[in-house]
Structure formats: structure tokens, C-alpha cells
Design a protein around this motif. Structure first.
Motif, PDB file in Angstrom:
ATOM      1  N   ASN A   1     -15.210  -8.303   1.167  1.00 38.45           N
ATOM      2  CA  ASN A   1     -14.760  -6.942   0.909  1.00 38.45           C
ATOM      3  C   ASN A   1     -13.483  -6.603   1.666  1.00 38.45           C
ATOM      4  N   PHE A   2     -12.772  -5.612   1.157  1.00 39.43           N
ATOM      5  CA  PHE A   2     -11.558  -5.103   1.792  1.00 39.43           C
ATOM      6  C   PHE A   2     -11.583  -3.578   1.708  1.00 39.43           C
ATOM      7  N   SER A   3     -11.064  -2.934   2.765  1.00 37.23           N
ATOM      8  CA  SER A   3     -11.003  -1.478   2.799  1.00 37.23           C
ATOM      9  C   SER A   3      -9.795  -1.039   3.610  1.00 37.23           C
ATOM     10  N   GLN A   4      -9.057  -0.065   3.073  1.00 39.00           N
ATOM     11  CA  GLN A   4      -7.932   0.516   3.820  1.00 39.00           C
ATOM     12  C   GLN A   4      -7.728   1.942   3.333  1.00 39.00           C
ATOM     13  N   SER A   5      -7.363   2.846   4.242  1.00 40.36           N
ATOM     14  CA  SER A   5      -7.207   4.250   3.842  1.00 40.36           C
ATOM     15  C   SER A   5      -6.134   4.944   4.663  1.00 40.36           C
ATOM     16  N   ILE A   6      -5.638   6.059   4.127  1.00 42.42           N
ATOM     17  CA  ILE A   6      -4.708   6.942   4.831  1.00 42.42           C
ATOM     18  C   ILE A   6      -5.167   8.382   4.621  1.00 42.42           C
ATOM     19  N   ASP A   7      -4.683   9.281   5.448  1.00 44.20           N
ATOM     20  CA  ASP A   7      -4.994  10.710   5.314  1.00 44.20           C
ATOM     21  C   ASP A   7      -4.039  11.371   4.335  1.00 44.20           C
ATOM     22  N   ILE A   8      -4.598  12.264   3.519  1.00 43.49           N
ATOM     23  CA  ILE A   8      -3.800  13.035   2.566  1.00 43.49           C
ATOM     24  C   ILE A   8      -4.256  14.501   2.616  1.00 43.49           C
ATOM     25  N   PRO A   9      -3.390  15.426   3.071  1.00 41.35           N
ATOM     26  CA  PRO A   9      -3.749  16.849   3.071  1.00 41.35           C
ATOM     27  C   PRO A   9      -3.448  17.514   1.723  1.00 41.35           C
TER      28      PRO A   9
ATOM     29  N   PHE B   1       0.890  -1.164   0.000  1.00 41.00           N
ATOM     30  CA  PHE B   1       0.000   0.000   0.000  1.00 41.00           C
ATOM     31  C   PHE B   1       0.929   1.215   0.000  1.00 41.00           C
ATOM     32  N   THR B   2       1.258   1.673  -1.205  1.00 43.08           N
ATOM     33  CA  THR B   2       2.259   2.726  -1.379  1.00 43.08           C
ATOM     34  C   THR B   2       1.666   3.899  -2.142  1.00 43.08           C
ATOM     35  N   VAL B   3       1.937   5.106  -1.647  1.00 40.50           N
ATOM     36  CA  VAL B   3       1.465   6.330  -2.301  1.00 40.50           C
ATOM     37  C   VAL B   3       2.672   7.242  -2.531  1.00 40.50           C
TER      38      VAL B   3
ATOM     39  N   ASP C   1       0.881  18.903  -8.278  1.00 42.59           N
ATOM     40  CA  ASP C   1       1.671  17.759  -7.827  1.00 42.59           C
ATOM     41  C   ASP C   1       1.129  16.467  -8.440  1.00 42.59           C
ATOM     42  N   LEU C   2       2.009  15.475  -8.560  1.00 41.03           N
ATOM     43  CA  LEU C   2       1.643  14.195  -9.140  1.00 41.03           C
ATOM     44  C   LEU C   2       1.390  13.178  -8.033  1.00 41.03           C
ATOM     45  N   LEU C   3       0.208  12.572  -8.071  1.00 47.68           N
ATOM     46  CA  LEU C   3      -0.140  11.492  -7.146  1.00 47.68           C
ATOM     47  C   LEU C   3      -0.138  10.173  -7.906  1.00 47.68           C
ATOM     48  N   GLN C   4       0.583   9.193  -7.360  1.00 46.40           N
ATOM     49  CA  GLN C   4       0.588   7.845  -7.908  1.00 46.40           C
ATOM     50  C   GLN C   4       0.515   6.840  -6.756  1.00 46.40           C
ATOM     51  N   SER C   5       0.046   5.633  -7.064  1.00 43.94           N
ATOM     52  CA  SER C   5      -0.099   4.636  -6.007  1.00 43.94           C
ATOM     53  C   SER C   5      -0.036   3.230  -6.580  1.00 43.94           C
ATOM     54  N   GLN C   6       0.537   2.325  -5.775  1.00 49.17           N
ATOM     55  CA  GLN C   6       0.480   0.897  -6.050  1.00 49.17           C
ATOM     56  C   GLN C   6      -0.153   0.207  -4.843  1.00 49.17           C
ATOM     57  N   VAL C   7      -1.213  -0.565  -5.104  1.00 54.78           N
ATOM     58  CA  VAL C   7      -1.868  -1.354  -4.056  1.00 54.78           C
ATOM     59  C   VAL C   7      -1.941  -2.798  -4.542  1.00 54.78           C
TER      60      VAL C   7
ATOM     61  N   GLY D   1       8.889  11.018  -5.092  1.00 50.93           N
ATOM     62  CA  GLY D   1       9.261  10.368  -3.835  1.00 50.93           C
ATOM     63  C   GLY D   1       8.076   9.703  -3.153  1.00 50.93           C
ATOM     64  N   PHE D   2       8.386   8.939  -2.112  1.00 49.00           N
ATOM     65  CA  PHE D   2       7.340   8.283  -1.341  1.00 49.00           C
ATOM     66  C   PHE D   2       6.615   9.285  -0.446  1.00 49.00           C
ATOM     67  N   PHE D   3       5.308   9.184  -0.413  1.00 48.11           N
ATOM     68  CA  PHE D   3       4.501   9.905   0.573  1.00 48.11           C
ATOM     69  C   PHE D   3       4.130   8.945   1.710  1.00 48.11           C
ATOM     70  N   TYR D   4       3.776   7.715   1.355  1.00 46.62           N
ATOM     71  CA  TYR D   4       3.388   6.702   2.342  1.00 46.62           C
ATOM     72  C   TYR D   4       3.893   5.349   1.866  1.00 46.62           C
ATOM     73  N   ARG D   5       4.565   4.620   2.777  1.00 51.73           N
ATOM     74  CA  ARG D   5       5.114   3.317   2.402  1.00 51.73           C
ATOM     75  C   ARG D   5       5.301   2.459   3.652  1.00 51.73           C
ATOM     76  N   LYS D   6       4.940   1.193   3.536  1.00 47.70           N
ATOM     77  CA  LYS D   6       5.131   0.216   4.617  1.00 47.70           C
ATOM     78  C   LYS D   6       4.541   0.692   5.947  1.00 47.70           C
ATOM     79  N   GLY D   7       3.350   1.237   5.848  1.00 44.70           N
ATOM     80  CA  GLY D   7       2.615   1.612   7.061  1.00 44.70           C
ATOM     81  C   GLY D   7       3.041   2.905   7.714  1.00 44.70           C
ATOM     82  N   ALA D   8       3.822   3.743   7.036  1.00 43.76           N
ATOM     83  CA  ALA D   8       4.298   4.985   7.659  1.00 43.76           C
ATOM     84  C   ALA D   8       4.390   6.096   6.624  1.00 43.76           C
ATOM     85  N   TYR D   9       4.153   7.340   7.101  1.00 45.00           N
ATOM     86  CA  TYR D   9       4.367   8.515   6.262  1.00 45.00           C
ATOM     87  C   TYR D   9       5.866   8.800   6.216  1.00 45.00           C
ATOM     88  N   LYS D  10       6.352   9.168   5.020  1.00 44.97           N
ATOM     89  CA  LYS D  10       7.789   9.335   4.843  1.00 44.97           C
ATOM     90  C   LYS D  10       8.303  10.697   5.292  1.00 44.97           C
TER      91      LYS D  10
END
Length: 314
Positions: free
Chosen positions: A303-311, A161-163, A187-193, A168-177
Motif C-alpha cells: 500500500n501507499f498513502s500520501q496527503s496534504i492539507d486543503i482549506p 504529487f501536484t494539486v 473553484d476548480l480542483l485538479q490533480s496529477q499523481v 494555477g498550482f496549489f501544491y507542487r514538488k513538496g511545497a504550497y505555492k
């Protein structure tokens, strides 16, 4: 004359008897109507994530119901009880009473609780009880299947779950970078789930949702597309073996799909088959968003659901 008098008396007696009978029935009807107090109503019942009527021992369980009291709510109860037609490894039942809604005319009961660790697998009756302060009571029964985790037909878990924020990384391996990082206009937003424990057919949405929209779907069936920005949508069909599913799949040698791109402030999102007009929907504003992955396995209704905060600072 005696004959005429007799007829009149008979008619009078019949008339009086009819009146008494009518009065008696009226009194009975009146008594019955007083006994039949109005009862509460209930709507939008959801059992399990995505309303799949499934629970997992030791795992979080989702329950939702909208209640309108006849007078005022006294309490709301749920009972999970074993069916007489089923066989179980042991006797087990579960009950919860919520009193915090007492005195309310209506309430949205949205709860998450763990299925207790001592539960037995099997098919259950899930009974919802609403007690009204006027003395009436509503009972609604639904079906619920409880599994051990290892016996779930599919068990979606996010292995990746990477954003990304630009390069650069914004979120990776359960933590904000980076503390305080935020997305700005352009800005460019990309993600791999990537999900593991997948089989059969299913579909995944990756979404940006403004928290002020007061919309937090827990399954893809609940998405209000006028209140979300679609970063990506991806599906799989008829997987015969349990494996992984990703929006950026890897075949062991190379990625077979490019990571989608979404510019903050873009005119269109990446919804498929038709992109949404984000300008017309006024989707971009400064504030707190969530980035959410929603997946539904349509073969097994899991079903599956997971989320993070993004300002966003636009």
C-alpha cells in the motif's frame, strides 16, 4: 437383624462417601473458577500499512489494535521474534512496551514506529501482549514479513504529487505555492499523481476528506465512502515490468487521459462507477480538509498513502 443392620450401615457409609466426594469436587471447581480470571480482549488488529503484514527495514511501520481490559490495562507489549523454522542472516528480535494505557478500561492503540535499521530480513512472529491489572494476560500471534527496501516486490513512491487551484498550482514538488491559499465555492480542483516502482495490478483513489469527519483511511480497504469526496479513481492491470502508474498517464508523446475536474460545491463527485450525491451527504462545509492519495497493489498486497492539507472557505 444383624443382616438388616449391616445393609443399613453399608448404605449409610456409601451415602456419606458420596457426600464427601461431591463436596470435594465442588471445592475443586470453586478453586478452579477463582483461578480462571477474566482476560482482556483485542480486536481490529492491523500490521503494516493497509494491514499487509509487511515491514521494511528503516521505514515506518503501522500498528493498530482495539483493546478492552477485563479490569484495567496494565501495559501493552509487542514482540517481533524469529521463527524456529526459518533461516536468517543473523539473530535479531525487537520488543516495545507501552505503559501510557495503564488504568484505562479500553484503548485504541494506534502506533507508527520504524523497523530498526539492524533488523534481518525474513518471516517473523509478531506477538501482541496485553497485561491486565487483575493479573491476567492475553497473547495474540500474527505473521510479519520484513524486507530490505531494495528487495520489496513493488515499492510505490510518488514522483509527481501536484494539486491545482483553478489555472494555477496549489501544491507542487513538496511545497504550497501560496501562503494562505484556500478553495472557495465554484473553484476548480485538479490533480496529477504519478507513482513509480509499480508492477502487477493495483488501484488508486484520490480523495477529499473533511478533518471533522474523523476519518483518515490508510488503505483503500478502509475507505468509508459516506465520509469522503472522490476526486478520482484509477487502476492498472497485469503490468509485467516495473514502471510508473498515473491518473494522468503520459506515453512519451502525449497525455492519454484528461486530468479530471471537480468543482468545489459540486452536486456529484467523480466516484466510479457510481458518483456520490454530495448534497445529500452534506459533504461540503467550510473548514480544513485533506487531499489524500491511497494506492493498493493487489498483486503484492503493498500500500501507499500520501496527503496534504486543503482549506475550504465556502
Amino acid at each position: 437383624m444383624i443382616r438388616i443392620k449391616s445393609k443399613k450401615m453399608k448404605t449409610t457409609k456409601l451415602f456419606l462417601a458420596s457426600m464427601f466426594m461431591a463436596m470435594a469436587f465442588t471445592a475443586c471447581d470453586s478453586d478452579n473458577s477463582e483461578d480462571q480470571k477474566p482476560i482482556p480482549t483485542i480486536d481490529k488488529i492491523e500490521l503494516g500499512l493497509g494491514n499487509n503484514e509487511t515491514g521494511v527495514i528503516g521505514q515506518d511501520f503501522h500498528f493498530n489494535a482495539e483493546i478492552v481490559a477485563a479490569d484495567k490495562i496494565q501495559d501493552v507489549q509487542i514482540k517481533i521474534t524469529q521463527k524456529s523454522t526459518e533461516t536468517y542472516s543473523k539473530a535479531w528480535n525487537h520488543e516495545i512496551v507501552w505503559t501510557q494505557y495503564a488504568g484505562a478500561k479500553n484503548a485504541t492503540v494506534h502506533k507508527h514506529f520504524d523497523i530498526p535499521a539492524d533488523a534481518a530480513e525474513g518471516k517473523y512472529d509478531f506477538t501482541i501482549i496485553v497485561n491486565d491489572q487483575n493479573g491476567s494476560r492475553l497473547e495474540i500471534k500474527r505473521n510479519l514479513t520484513i524486507y530490505k527496501l531494495e528487495n520489496l516486490p513493488v515499492n510505490p513512491v510518488a514522483s509527481i504529487f501536484t494539486v491545482f487551484l483553478n489555472d494555477g498550482f496549489f501544491y507542487r514538488k513538496g511545497a504550497y505555492k501560496a501562503d494562505g491559499a484556500q478553495y472557495k465555492n465554484g473553484d476548480l480542483l485538479q490533480s496529477q499523481v504519478t507513482l513509480t516502482g509499480i508492477k502487477g495490478s493495483g488501484k488508486m483513489y484520490l480523495l477529499l476528506i473533511n478533518k471533522n469527519a474523523s476519518h483518515n483511511p490508510e488503505s483503500i480497504d478502509q475507505i468509508d465512502f459516506s465520509k469522503v469526496i472522490v476526486y478520482d479513481v484509477m487502476e492498472h492491470k497485469d503490468m509485467t515490468e516495473v514502471g510508473e502508474f498515473s491518473n494522468v498517464p503520459w506515453n512519451g508523446t502525449e497525455f492519454t487521459r484528461e486530468m479530471p475536474k471537480l468543482l468545489i460545491g459540486a452536486a456529484k463527485d467523480n466516484n466510479f462507477p457510481v458518483a456520490q450525491d454530495l448534497i445529500a451527504n452534506k459533504s461540503w462545509v467550510s473548514g480544513n480538509y485533506i487531499f489524500k492519495a491511497l494506492y493498493k497493489n493487489t498483486t503484492y498486497n503493498i500500500n501507499f498513502s500520501q496527503s496534504i492539507d486543503i482549506p475550504l472557505a465556502l
